[in-house]
Enzyme design. Sequence first.
Site, PDB file in Angstrom:
ATOM      1  N   GLU A 124       0.780  -1.227   0.000  1.00  0.00           N
ATOM      2  CA  GLU A 124       0.000   0.000   0.000  1.00  0.00           C
ATOM      3  C   GLU A 124       0.817   1.285   0.000  1.00  0.00           C
ATOM      4  O   GLU A 124       0.362   2.296  -0.537  1.00  0.00           O
ATOM      5  CB  GLU A 124      -0.922   0.003   1.226  1.00  0.00           C
ATOM      6  CG  GLU A 124      -1.961  -1.104   1.246  1.00  0.00           C
ATOM      7  CD  GLU A 124      -2.978  -0.947   0.133  1.00  0.00           C
ATOM      8  OE1 GLU A 124      -3.412   0.182  -0.137  1.00  0.00           O
ATOM      9  OE2 GLU A 124      -3.330  -1.973  -0.494  1.00  0.00           O
ATOM     10  N   SER A 509     -50.496 -26.015  39.152  1.00  0.00           N
ATOM     11  CA  SER A 509     -50.308 -26.392  40.556  1.00  0.00           C
ATOM     12  C   SER A 509     -48.897 -26.146  41.059  1.00  0.00           C
ATOM     13  O   SER A 509     -48.656 -26.240  42.264  1.00  0.00           O
ATOM     14  CB  SER A 509     -50.672 -27.868  40.746  1.00  0.00           C
ATOM     15  OG  SER A 509     -52.044 -28.055  40.496  1.00  0.00           O
TER      16      SER A 509
END
Length: 898
Positions: A124, A509
Amino acid sequence: MTRIPPSGDPASPSNPDQDPASAPSRRIMPVRPRFRLWRTLLGSAAAVVLVGSVGGGIVLWGQYQGIVSDLPTVEGLRSYQPPVMSRVYAGDDQLVAELANERRIFVPYSAIPDRVKNAFFAAEDRKFWTHKGVDPFAIIRAGLTDLTRGRGRRPIGASTITQQVARIMLLGSNAVSMRRKAKEAFLAMRIEQVLSKEKILEIYLNEIYLGEGAYGIGAAAQTYFGKPLDQLDDAQAAFLAALPKSPTNYNPERFPDAAMGRRNWVLERMVDTGALSAQAAHEAEAEPLGNRSFTRPGPAPGSEWFAEEVRRELLERYGQDTTMQGGLDVHTSLDLPLQRSAQMILRQGLVAYDRAHRGWQGPVHHLPDIGPGTTEAEWTRALVAVPAPPGMIDQWRLAVVLDAAHGQVGWLEGGVARRGAGGVAQTGLLQTKDIAWAKRQRALREGDVVMVEPQATGGHVALMQVPQVEGAVVTLNARTGRVLALVGGWSFQASQFDRATQAMRQPGSSFKPFVYLVAMQQGLSPSQEFDDSPVSYGTWHPNNYEKDFWGPTTLHDALRESRNLVTIRLAAYLGMKNIADMAEKLGLVSSMPLVLPAALGAVETTVLKEAGAYATLAAGGHRVKPTLIDDVHDRDGRVIWRSESGLSLVPESMAQTTPGNTADADAVNPTHAGDKAPAPAAPVAQAVAPPNENELPEVRDDRPAVATPQSAFQITTMLQDVIRRGTGQRAGTGIDSPIAGKTGTSQNFNDAWFSGYSPDLVTVVWVGFDTPRSLGRNETGGAIAGPIWNRVMKVALDGRPKLDFAVPEGVTLVRYDTGRGVAVDAFKPDQVPGQSVSLSHASQELTAADTGAENMPDSESDMAAGSPDTGGGPGAPDAPSRPGQQPSGGDIGMGGLY
C-alpha cells in the site's frame, strides 16, 4: 501684388530657423517602429496570461478556501478509540458470543508483528516513513498510467496510508472525484502534523475493512485463519495485505486464483523492499491459501438462547452503541456443558412426546427417478439441492430413501449438505420401529427426502421430524440466583422467541407451594387439616383432578397430592391479598388478581421467574433474583458493573449483628381470612466489636426476606415428600441426593411444569404449545415435564457434593402419621406434630367477585376424570373415599389441576 507662401512651406518666413538655400534639395521621411506587430501580439498575450493567472488564482483560491473550510477536524484522531465488538464469556471464561456492528479486535501498534507491517507497506505505501502524507511521484505515475489505460476504467489509486486514514476516518466516502482527492490530500498533510507515524499506522490497520465482516487485521486473522495476529506466517500476512485493494475480488472462497495471485504479488513487493528474502518469498508462495470455512463467528453451539438474553440485558442497560461497539467484556454465569446437555435432553423429551401423540407427517421433499439402481453420483447431486427445512437441528441429516422395502437411505455426512455443498456419501438402514411408525400414516417411497439421525452403532439411522410442541428449561444456583443453563425452545434458528423468559404461561399447581408458604408464615402447621369436600362459589364448582374427596386432609397430604379443594379452602382462609403479596414479593408475578382460581395457578409467569421463586424456598426465604451476568468490563478492563448477590463474607461477630430483615410472622394466628402478618419490628442497633483475627468468616445475607427460614424449610420438607411418594415420583427416579419439587398442570392440560430444587440447584421445566392448546388427556406435569427435569438434574448434580437441606434453628423434624401415611415434617416450637387446631372463619361464603366466576367457562366437564400416574405407594390417592364423600361431577377449577 505680393504672393503669400503656403503655411508649412520650408521657405516661408514663418519658419525662420529653416535654411532657405537648402530647402529645394531635401525631404524628411517619417521613421516606423521595428517589430510593432510582434510586440503587439506579445503584449496582448502577456496581458491575457496575467489576467488569466490572476483569475485562475482567484478561482483556485476560492476552491481551496471552499475545500479547506469544509474539511473535518483531525484533532479527534488524537484520542482514537475504534468501535470494538463486545465479547460474552461463559462461567469458565470460554468465549460464547461476539456482539458487533463491525467485527473488530483492536490491536495496539506495539502488538502488531513486523511481518504484518512490512506486508502492508509493500502493498500500500512503500514510502510511508518518509513522505509527509502525500507521495507526489506516486500521483504523477498514477496519472500517466491512467492516461494510457483508456476511458471507462476506474483510475488506479496513488493514496498513501495516511490518505486512506483520512478517507476512512474523516471523509467516509470513496467517490471518484478530484474534489474528494484534494480533500484527502489536505487532510493527510494535516494528520501528519498532528499524529505520529506509529499512531497513523495503528489507526489504519485497525480500521480497514478486509472482507467477511472483518474490520482490522486482528479480526481478519481470526476470520481467515482462526488464529491470533502474532501467529501468522509470511504468506498469511501477505494475504491480509492483499485484501484492502478489493476484499470482494480477492475473496479466497469465490476467487482463489485471483487471491493467490495478489498474495504472491505482495510477497514479491516485500522482496523488493528488503522485508523478505527471495528464498523466504518463494517458500511462502508455495503455501496454499488454507481451507478454513469463512463464516462469521456466532454464539457457541447450544448457547444461543442464553447469549441472546444477555444481549437484550446489555442493550437495555447500555444502549445500542456501547453494547455493539463499546468493546465490553461480559462475564456470565453460563455452564456451557450443562447448557448443551439441557438443550439435548429437552429436545429428546419433545421428540418423545411428538412421536407418542403425533404420527409421521411425511417427507420434507420427494426426488423422482430415485431407486435401488440409482448411482451414488446421481442421488448425491439431487440431494444437495434440497434445502434443510426450518427447525432441522445439526445432529440430523437430510437423507433420500433409496430402497423403501429394506429401509435403505443415503445421506451426506459432515452436515455440509445442509449448506448446499458437497459431502461424503453414506448409506444406512432405518430402524424397524421407525418404518412401522411411518407406515401408520404413510409408507415410505423411493425418492422421499427425510430427516434422519445416524446412530452410534449398527449402521442404522433414526427417522426424525421437527415436533410442534415446545418447551423451556432453566437451571440456576439456588443460593445466588446465577443462571447456569437457559433453553428457550426447540431451535433458536427456527424461532428466536425465548419461551424461558418471554412466554407468559399459567404455572398451574406449581404455584401452590407459595399458597402453603403463606399458611406457614401465618403460623399454620403442616398437620393442620382443611376439608376436602365438594364446594361451590356462585356458578363456580371447583373439583379435584381425581374427582374424589378425602374429607379432612392435612396440608402436607394436600400439597403432596395436589388437592385443589383443600388449596381453595386454604386460600379463602388466608385471604387472596396475602397470597398476592407473597407472589409479588417473590417476583413470580408483577400483579395478581385477587380471585381464588389464582391460588390454583391461574396467573401468568415465566419459567425464569418461577425458578427464582423456588430458589427463594431453597435459600431460606431470602428473595433470589435470577442473574445471567456476573460482571461487565469496559474496553480498558475496568469493572463498570457487577452483579450484587446480597451475600458477603463477614467475621462471625459481625454476622451475628446483621440487620434483621426477615419476615417473622410465624407466631401470628389470624382470626379471620384476609388477616396479614404484622410487619417485622425495626432492627435494634447494636454495638459491633472489632473482628478477631482468629474468627472464621460467615456468610451474611442482606437480601430482603419474604419468609422466615423456618417457614421456607417447612415447605421444602413437604415438597421432598411430593417427589418421594406424591405427584412428582417420576422426577425423582434414580436421584439419591435430597431434592424437593412440585408438578404443575394448567387448565385443560395446556401447560406441563415441573419445578424443583436441591440445596444448591434449582431447575424448572415447561412443555406446551406456543398457541395454547391441550397436550392431551392425563398429560400432566409429572408425566411430561417430570422425566425431563429428572435427566437435567442428574447432569447438573453429577460431580457435586451430596448436600442435605440445612435445618434452621427453631424447628424440629418429627415423623408422624398424617392419616394417609407416615411423613416427616418440620414443626415450630408452638406447634404439636399431628395436631390440627380449630380455625375460626375457616369456611366462608364468597361471591363471584371473590372467585372470578364471571370469567369462568360454563362447563369444564371435558376434563379428564381418571387418576394420573402417581406410582402408588403409601398414602397414594387410590384409597377409597371416606364415608359420605361421593365423587362429584363438578368442574375442575381454573388453574392448577395436578
